[in-house]
Scaffold this active site. Structure first.
Site, PDB file in Angstrom:
ATOM      1  CE  LYS A 173      -3.913   1.848   2.726  1.00 56.16           C
ATOM      2  NZ  LYS A 173      -4.770   1.543   3.900  1.00 56.16           N
ATOM      3  CB  SER A 208      -8.471   0.874   5.748  1.00 57.72           C
ATOM      4  OG  SER A 208      -8.946   2.163   6.064  1.00 57.72           O
ATOM      5  CB  SER A 222      -7.693   3.865   3.198  1.00 56.32           C
ATOM      6  OG  SER A 222      -6.946   3.064   4.125  1.00 56.32           O
TER       7      SER A 222
END
Length: 483
Positions: free
Chosen positions: A94, A193, A169
């Protein structure tokens, strides 16, 4: 076109495609010499090339570095000396994580394009295990919201329908997992997330017990943040956890006690497992189609041998507790920005910071006390029930580039994601498991949460469910779908 058809996973007609394989299948081919890590890496890179324009999952791809790492892995396999079970497996990180030799824009115009000099703990552990880091996946600015768009890279789209959000996210990681653009995908979860995008894209997402998967530098609100995998299977999540789920001194919140093998219990059945099924937690509104799929999943777990009882755990919505912590984290960042940086921030993040200015020290102290009471309530509940089952998200994916469903009366993402952040407040392990589709073909997920350090039990239940009810994944034919 705006929507994707699907394949049935490992048993589909794509089963012989290296780019569509799981880590276990690739490992067997590496061992036998029938395929090499370089071939698997090139297959993953080809899938990124084929699909990424449509979904915008990756924001940085390191072709040269990935091929070099794959060649080194191929030599090790050829010599019979792999570094681990995931040596040569393509992975992603990420874009909130620091990876040496790659930028970490964190979705923000306030960051630079400079290359990181050091690996964060998960990246270091994956690299030392021989995994091939393909690149970085998209995230909202500093991971502040539960959808994935930002002013640097734009929005990530849902592989099942590119008009819709994949959630966030870790939306880039989830979209990459759904399309197998790489095999193992690192996500972060401070309020849902990992689990929210897993549900919206139909993949498996797992948030481990707090402190068991280290991170550094710390998240904006480090006491809420968990690092974990997004994958197509529980087995692959375990393979990743066996590497990143280890103590690292750099994380001041890291704890010890992780399983030697995170998957040691996967082969166990569900007999004697007590699951509390809560359709609403006593306060949430759930779309009828979502509720129906999750109720079916509860019946399916019961058919697998679990004892399932419908009831609520007995706490009120903790949205105000969470928002006091979450908004104050935004204020902390805002306070360190100069005027130019503030103008470049996502307006929603800035608005959260400004809302936090009204909180007093007493407000924050009370929020911490109420958080402790919630955690105590859930831990007490887990003395009677091994697992708590809920929907992961009460709604289906909605239009991309919106924080809340267009036309709703909602203001904040926490309003449409009431099932996830309670378990960040309690720091307990929780997973999202795909369990079917809406009438319009959009994925639905259910959540299983356990007591602290009951990660192996959560994983066992998830694995048993998916073995009996294999998920489907989007398959996008050429030409790629268009947003």
């Amino acid at each position: 076109m705006s929507s994707a058809n699907h394949d049935s996973g490992p048993g589909s007609d794509l089963g012989s495609d290296l780019g569509n394989m799981d880590a276990g299948s690739l490992k067997r081919l590496f061992e036998s010499g029938e395929a090499s890590p370089l071939e698997a890496t090139r297959a993953a890179l080809a899938r990124i090339e084929r699909f990424n324009d449509a979904v915008n999952a990756y924001v940085h791809v390191d072709h040269e570095g990935a091929e070099a790492a794959a060649k080194a892995s191929a030599r090790r396999w050829g010599q019979g000396r792999p570094l681990s079970a995931i040596d040569g497996i393509p992975v992603s990180m990420k874009d909130l994580a620091e990876v040496a030799g790659m930028p970490a824009r964190e979705g923000s115009l306030t960051t630079s394009t400079a290359l990181c000099e050091h690996d964060c703990p998960p990246a270091r552990m994956l690299r030392e295990a021989g995994a091939v880091i393909l690149g970085k996946t998209n995230t909202p600015e500093f991971g502040w919201k539960a959808v994935t768009d930002n002013r640097v890279f734009g929005a990530t789209c849902n592989p099942w329908d590119t008009r819709l959000t994949p959630g966030g996210s870790s939306g880039g990681a989830a979209a990459a997992a759904a399309l197998n653009m790489g095999v193992l995908h690192q996500g972060g979860d401070s309020g849902g997330s990992i689990r929210i995008p897993a549900a919206f894209t139909g993949v498996f997402g797992f948030k481990p017990t707090y402190g068991w998967t280290p991170q550094w530098p710390p998240a904006t609100e480090p006491s809420l943040s968990h690092i974990g995998p997004l994958t197509r299977s529980v087995e692959d999540a375990v393979r990743m956890l066996n590497v990143i789920g280890r103590y690292d001194y750099r994380d001041p919140y890291a704890t010890r006690g992780q399983p030697d093998d995170w998957g040691a219990e996967l082969s166990g059945d569900l007999r004697g497992l007590r699951i509390a099924y809560s359709p609403t937690l006593g306060y949430a509104e759930v779309d009828p189609q979502i509720a129906a799929r999750v109720r079916e999943a509860a019946h399916n777990l019961e058919a697998l041998g679990a004892e399932v009882e419908e009831l609520n755990p007995g706490f009120e919505s903790p949205i105000e507790i969470f928002q006091k912590l979450w908004f104050t984290a935004s204020l902390d960042f805002w306070s360190q920005c100069d005027a130019r940086q503030r103008e470049r921030l996502d307006p929603g993040l800035a608005a959260n910071a400004q809302r936090a200015e009204r909180f007093s020290a007493l407000d924050m102290f009370q929020a911490l006390r109420e958080r402790a009471s919630l955690t105590q309530c859930l831990e007490r509940f887990n003395q009677r029930y091994h697992l708590l089952m809920t929907p992961t998200v009460p709604i289906a994916p909605f239009a991309v580039n919106h924080e809340v469903p267009p036309g709703s009366d909602m203001r904040d993402w926490e309003e449409w994601a009431p099932f996830s952040y309670p378990f960040n407040l309690s720091q307990q392990p929780a997973a999202s498991v795909p369990c079917g589709f809406t009438e319009s073909g959009l994925p639905v997920g259910f959540q299983l949460a356990g007591g602290k350090h009951d990660d192996a039990r959560v994983l066992r239940a998830c694995h048993a469910y998916l073995q009996a009810h294999p998920p489907r994944f989007p398959r996008v034919p050429d030409p790629a779908i268009q947003a």
